[in-house]
Design a protein around this motif. Structure first.
Motif, PDB file in Angstrom:
ATOM      1  N   ALA A  41       8.012   9.129   0.114  1.00  0.00           N
ATOM      2  CA  ALA A  41       6.967   8.124   0.240  1.00  0.00           C
ATOM      3  C   ALA A  41       7.274   6.599   0.003  1.00  0.00           C
ATOM      4  N   LEU A  42       6.367   5.788   0.388  1.00  0.00           N
ATOM      5  CA  LEU A  42       6.608   4.328   0.061  1.00  0.00           C
ATOM      6  C   LEU A  42       5.558   3.719  -0.768  1.00  0.00           C
ATOM      7  N   THR A  43       5.899   2.843  -1.685  1.00  0.00           N
ATOM      8  CA  THR A  43       5.055   2.113  -2.300  1.00  0.00           C
ATOM      9  C   THR A  43       5.192   0.626  -2.171  1.00  0.00           C
ATOM     10  N   VAL A  44       4.020  -0.186  -1.693  1.00  0.00           N
ATOM     11  CA  VAL A  44       4.417  -1.346  -1.508  1.00  0.00           C
ATOM     12  C   VAL A  44       3.403  -2.324  -2.345  1.00  0.00           C
ATOM     13  N   LEU A  45       4.062  -3.398  -2.985  1.00  0.00           N
ATOM     14  CA  LEU A  45       2.744  -4.341  -4.083  1.00  0.00           C
ATOM     15  C   LEU A  45       3.187  -5.616  -3.341  1.00  0.00           C
TER      16      LEU A  45
END
Ligand code: AGP
Length: 614
Positions: A41-45
C-alpha cells in the motif's frame, strides 16, 4: 525548480525524506509532499506552502514505509495548492510520481487518458505521467518496464521519480532533457535519490549523476542504469568532498548571512593553487584545456549567464578587455538562445553559473556550441550539467550556496574571472610580469580586506534600519562598478521587495533624473578610481534634486563626506578587483533591510535557487 528526494533501504524513509527536503527547500516552497510504500500500500501526505506545513501534517499522521519519495514544489502548471502538490498518484492509489520540470505535451497525452476513464485530481502537467504508468502496470509490467514505456513519450524537461506498491522496494528515477538534476546516492544496503547534493551529504558521498535520457532503477542493494530505449548503461560513481557541516547555518540567523560571512574563506579557496609559485603564472586544473596557441589567436569571447551570474560576466568583460585585449560581449542567456547569434568558428563562449543547472544558460551553451563555439563554464557545483557539457571548466570552489540570493558564489565568480583575465593576458603577453605580480598580490590580500568590511556590519545594519521603509532605491555606478550597482539593486529587490533600480551613473541625464526627490535613497559607488570625479558630479546632480545620497567610498576619502548624506567605507584595492569588495556592504544592506522588514530572507517570495524551467 522543484526538489525531489527518494529513499529505499531498511530504515524508516519518512525522517530521511523530510531531512532531504529541508536541504532542498531552497528550490521551491509552494507545497511539499511525500509518498511511502509499505505492505502493498501507499501513504501520501501533502501540504500547501512551506515544508513546516508538511511537517505538521506528518506529525499529525505518522506514516511508515522503507521506500519513499518526497517533493518540494515551485509552481509552474497549476496553482500552489495542496491539490497540485506532488507526489501525484494514479486512480488506484498505488503508484506515485514526483517531477521537476515541465511536460510540454501533457494536454495531448491527457486527452485519451480522460477518454479512457482516468480521473485527474490536479491541474498539473505531472499527473499525466502517473496515469500513463498505471496503464502500463496494468499490462503486467514491472515499474521500470512501465517507466521505460512512458518516458520516451514525454516532451519537455523532466527529472522524475516513481514508486509503486505493485513493485515494492524500488524507485525508478529519470532525467529527460538537460534541465533538472537527478543524483543517485549510493549507501550500504540502502540507496538515495535527490535533485541536489546537499540532500545526500548526510548519508553518502558516493554519487552518480544522471544525464539527459538516462534512467536509474534503484533498490536497497542495487542501482541499474538504462537509456530511454531500455539498453543497459555503465556509469561510474563520483566522490563528493564537500563538508556537510558547511551546508548548515552554523549559528547565523539565515544562510544568506552565513554565506556573506563565508566570502573571505570562499575567496581563499578560489585562489588556492591557482598561481605557480616559481613563475607567477596563473594555472587552472586539468578541466581547463585551452592551449597557448588557441589563447593567442582568440578573437572574441561571448558571455552568457542569468541574474547575478550575468553581473559577474559583465565585470568579466571589463577585466578581459582591459588586461587581455580580447573583445567581449555579454548577454542574458534567455535572449541569446532565442536570437540568431553570430558565432565565429572556435570562438569562446563562457557560461557563468553557480548551480550549473540554469535552463536558459544551458540552452545558450547548446546554441553557441551548435554554431561552432568552444564552451567554457565558470561554475560552482561540481558535476552539474553545465560542467559536464562544457569543453572547459573553471570551478568556483565557493562551497554549497543555499540561500536563494547569491552572494559568495558571486564574489568567487569575480575572482575566478579576474584570475582568468590575468591567465589570458599572461599567455598573450598583454601585461608584463610586474603588473601581473601586483594584480595577483592584491587578489591574495582580498580575503583580509573582506574581513575588514564584514567587521563594519553594524554600521551597515544601522543604515539599513534608517532606510528600511523606503519605497524605491537607486544604485549608481560607473566603469567596472556599473555591474556592482546592478547587483546591489537586484539583491535589494529580491530580498526586501523594495523597487530598486541599478544604472550606469552616466545615464542619469537620459531619464533617471526624473525619479529623484527627497524620498529616494541613492546608493552611489564612488571609489577612488578612474571614475571618481565623474561619480562625484553625478552625486551632486542627485543632491541638486534633493535626493538622499548614500555613498560607498574608500577609507581614505576625506572629501566624500561633504557630498553625501551617509557614507559606507571600504578599504582601497585595485580598480579591477574592487567590485568583489564593493558588493559586500550592498549585500549586507539588502540583507538587513529585508530582515528588518520581516521578510523570509533565504526564501524570497516567487523565487527559487535553481531556475531549471523557463
Ligand atoms: C541571485 O541572487 C539570484 N538568485 C539569481 O539571479 C541567480 O543568480 C540566477 O538565477 C542564475 O543562477 P545560476 O548562477 O545558478 O545560473
Amino acid at each position: 525548480m522543484c526538489g525531489i528526494v527518494g529513499y529505499v533501504g531498511p530504515r524508516e524513509a519518512l525522517p530521511l525524506l523530510m531531512g532531504g527536503l529541508r536541504r532542498l527547500e531552497y528550490r521551491g516552497y509552494d507545497s511539499a509532499g511525500v509518498a511511502l510504500q509499505r505492505n502493498g500500500a501507499l501513504t501520501v501526505l501533502r501540504a500547501e506552502g512551506k515544508l513546516d506545513n508538511l511537517a505538521a501534517v506528518v506529525a499529525a499522521h505518522p506514516a511508515s514505509g522503507t521506500t519513499g519519495i518526497g517533493h518540494t514544489r515551485w509552481a509552474t502548471h497549476g496553482r500552489p495548492t495542496e491539490q497540485n502538490a506532488h507526489p501525484h498518484v494514479d486512480c488506484g492509489g498505488v503508484t506515485a510520481v514526483i517531477h521537476n520540470g515541465i511536460i510540454e505535451n501533457f494536454e495531448e497525452l491527457k486527452t485519451p487518458l480522460v477518454r479512457g476513464g482516468h480521473k485527474f485530481t490536479s491541474e498539473t502537467d505531472t499527473e499525466v505521467v502517473v496515469h500513463l504508468l498505471e496503464e502500463e502496470l496494468a499490462k503486467g509490467k514491472t515499474l521500470d518496464g512501465a517507466a521505460l514505456a512512458v518516458l520516451p513519450r514525454l516532451e519537455g524537461a523532466a527529472a522524475l521519480a516513481f514508486i509503486s506498491a505493485k513493485d515494492p522496494g524500488k524507485i525508478v528515477a529519470a532525467r529527460i532533457s538537460n534541465a533538472g538534476g537527478v543524483i543517485i546516492g549510493h549507501g550500504k544496503g540502502e540507496n538515495f535519490v535527490a535533485s541536489d547534493i546537499p540532500a545526500l551529504l548526510e548519508h553518502t558521498r558516493t554519487v552518480t549523476f544522471l544525464d539527459h535520457g538516462e534512467v536509474a532503477i534503484v533498490t536497497a542493494n542495487s542501482v541499474n542504469f538504462r537509456r530511454l530505449d531500455g539498453s543497459a548503461l555503465e556509469k561510474a560513481p563520483q566522490t563528493i568532498t564537500w563538508d556537510p557541516i558547511a551546508a548548515a547555518k552554523s549559528g547565523f540567523k539565515h544562510f544568506m548571512l552565513k554565506e556573506i560571512h563565508e566570502q573571505p574563506r570562499a575567496i581563499s579557496d578560489t585562489l588556492l593553487g591557482r598561481v605557480e609559485r616559481t613563475t607567477g603564472r596563473v594555472v587552472f586544473d586539468q578541466d581547463l584545456k585551452l592551449d597557448d596557441a588557441y589563447v593567442r589567436a582568440l578573437g572574441r569571447i561571448s558571455f552568457v549567464a542569468c541574474g547575478t551570474a550575468c553581473h559577474a560576466a559583465m565585470v568579466g568583460k571589463y577585466l578581459i578587455e582591459r588586461l587581455a585585449k580580447i573583445p567581449c560581449d555579454v548577454e542574458v542567456a534567455s535572449e541569446y538562445r532565442y536570437r540568431d547569434p553570430v558565432v565565429t568558428k572556435g570562438q569562446l563562449l563562457i557560461a557563468v553559473t553557480q548551480s550549473g543547472e540554469t535552463v536558459d544558460t544551458l540552452a545558450a551553451m547548446e546554441e553557441g556550441r551548435k554554431r561552432g563555439a568552444r564552451v567554457l563554464s565558470v561554475v560552482n557545483v561540481v558535476g552539474s550539467q553545465a560542467s559536464r557539457v562544457s569543453d572547459d571548466v573553471i570551478y568556483l570552489h565557493a562551497g554549497p550556496e543555499i540561500s536563494v540570493a547569491s552572494t559568495k558564489a558571486y564574489t568567487a565568480m569575480l575572482v575566478d574571472l579576474y584570475l582568468f583575465a590575468i591567465y589570458l593576458a599572461q599567455r598573450r603577453d598583454t601585461i608584463d610580469a610586474k603588473t601581473s605580480n601586483s594584480l595577483l598580490a592584491e587578489a591574495f590580500h582580498l580575503p583580509t580586506l573582506m574581513d575588514a568590511v564584514l567587521r563594519e556590519e553594524g554600521k551597515v545594519r544601522a543604515l539599513a534600519y534608517r532606510y528600511h521603509q523606503a519605497k524605491d532605491f537607486l544604485h549608481l555606478g560607473r566603469g567596472v562598478n556599473y555591474p556592482t550597482a546592478l547587483e546591489g539593486a537586484l539583491k535589494l529587490k529580491e530580498l526586501s521587495y523594495i523597487h530598486a533600480e541599478g544604472s550606469a551613473a552616466g545615464e542619469m541625464k537620459h531619464g533617471i533624473n526624473a525619479l529623484i526627490d527627497e524620498d529616494l535613497p541613492v546608493v552611489a559607488i564612488a571609489l577612488r578610481d578612474s571614475t571618481y570625479k565623474k561619480m562625484v558630479s553625478n552625486i551632486e546632480e542627485v543632491r541638486a534634486r534633493a535626493g538622499v545620497v548614500i555613498a560607498l567610498a574608500n577609507d581614505d576619502d576625506e572629501e566624500i563626506a561633504a557630498h553625501a548624506d551617509e557614507v559606507i567605507r571600504i578599504p582601497k584595492t585595485n580598480e579591477l578587483l574592487s567590485p568583489a569588495l564593493a558588493v559586500v556592504p550592498l549585500q549586507l544592506l539588502a540583507y538587513h533591510i529585508a530582515d528588518r522588514r520581516g521578510n523570509d530572507v533565504d526564501q524570497p517570495r516567487n523565487l527559487a535557487k535553481s531556475v531549471t524551467v523557463e
